[in-house]
Design an enzyme around this catalytic site. Structure first.
Site, mmCIF file in Angstrom:
data_model
loop_
_atom_site.group_PDB
_atom_site.id
_atom_site.type_symbol
_atom_site.label_atom_id
_atom_site.label_comp_id
_atom_site.label_asym_id
_atom_site.label_seq_id
_atom_site.Cartn_x
_atom_site.Cartn_y
_atom_site.Cartn_z
ATOM 1 N N GLU A 1 3.753 -12.289 111.443
ATOM 2 C CA GLU A 1 4.233 -11.140 110.780
ATOM 3 C C GLU A 1 4.083 -11.060 109.688
ATOM 4 O OE1 GLU A 1 6.906 -12.911 113.168
ATOM 5 O OE2 GLU A 1 5.322 -12.644 113.873
ATOM 6 N N ARG B 1 9.039 -27.886 117.239
ATOM 7 C CA ARG B 1 9.896 -27.637 118.315
ATOM 8 C C ARG B 1 9.341 -28.312 119.941
ATOM 9 N NH1 ARG B 1 15.986 -25.191 117.503
ATOM 10 N NH2 ARG B 1 15.676 -25.108 115.198
#
Length: 155
Positions: free
Chosen positions: A79, A42
């Site tokens: 994560e 992005r």
């Protein structure tokens, strides 16, 4: 969803205003920037138009294995596992001033890895700049000594 920039991308007027806000912030904050570095993927959407407005170059920081030529690579924790980021070894020179951009800062792992790549190339990171910061995840605390700016913050 508060962390999705897709509606901004679909609306040319809103996207123009976004780039205006980012440009105004950088012009007011830094008299000299050599490059905008954008994070895969992005950051590739906001980095090039921002760099063009500022009259400077754009440097991609990509996921491992996507860039041609010699690269610097850094591994970092996610994560849910590990990932690697790369930058071309000759993307920036020692002492050049860089702003790293992305759409979102969550846990900060990717942005920290990008800062580490810039440090290895001996560039000066003026700021890490994002559109949205998810404050609850405390990603900006990981950036420590690197200046950080977000347009929107959500708890």
């Amino acid at each position: 969803l508060c962390s999705d920039i897709s509606p901004l991308l679909k609306d040319p007027a809103a996207f123009r205003i976004l780039i205006d806000l980012l440009e105004d912030h950088l012009r007011a904050s830094f008299p000299k920037i050599d490059f905008i570095a954008g994070l895969d993927s992005r950051g590739f959407l906001i980095g090039p138009p921002l760099a063009q407005r500022l009259g400077i170059g754009f440097v991609p920081i990509r996921k491992k294995g996507k860039l041609p030529g010699p690269t610097e690579s850094v591994s970092y924790a996610l994560e849910y596992g590990k990932a690697e980021l790369e930058i071309q070894s000759d993307a920036v020179e020692a002492g050049q001033k860089v702003v790293i951009v992305d759409d979102l800062l969550a846990t900060g792992g990717t942005m920290c890895a990008a800062c580490e790549l810039m440090k290895r190339l001996k560039a000066e990171v003026l700021e890490c700049l994002v559109i949205i910061e998810l404050k609850l995840l405390k990603g900006s605390e990981k950036l420590k000594s690197v200046p950080f700016h977000s347009l929107l913050q959500y708890d």
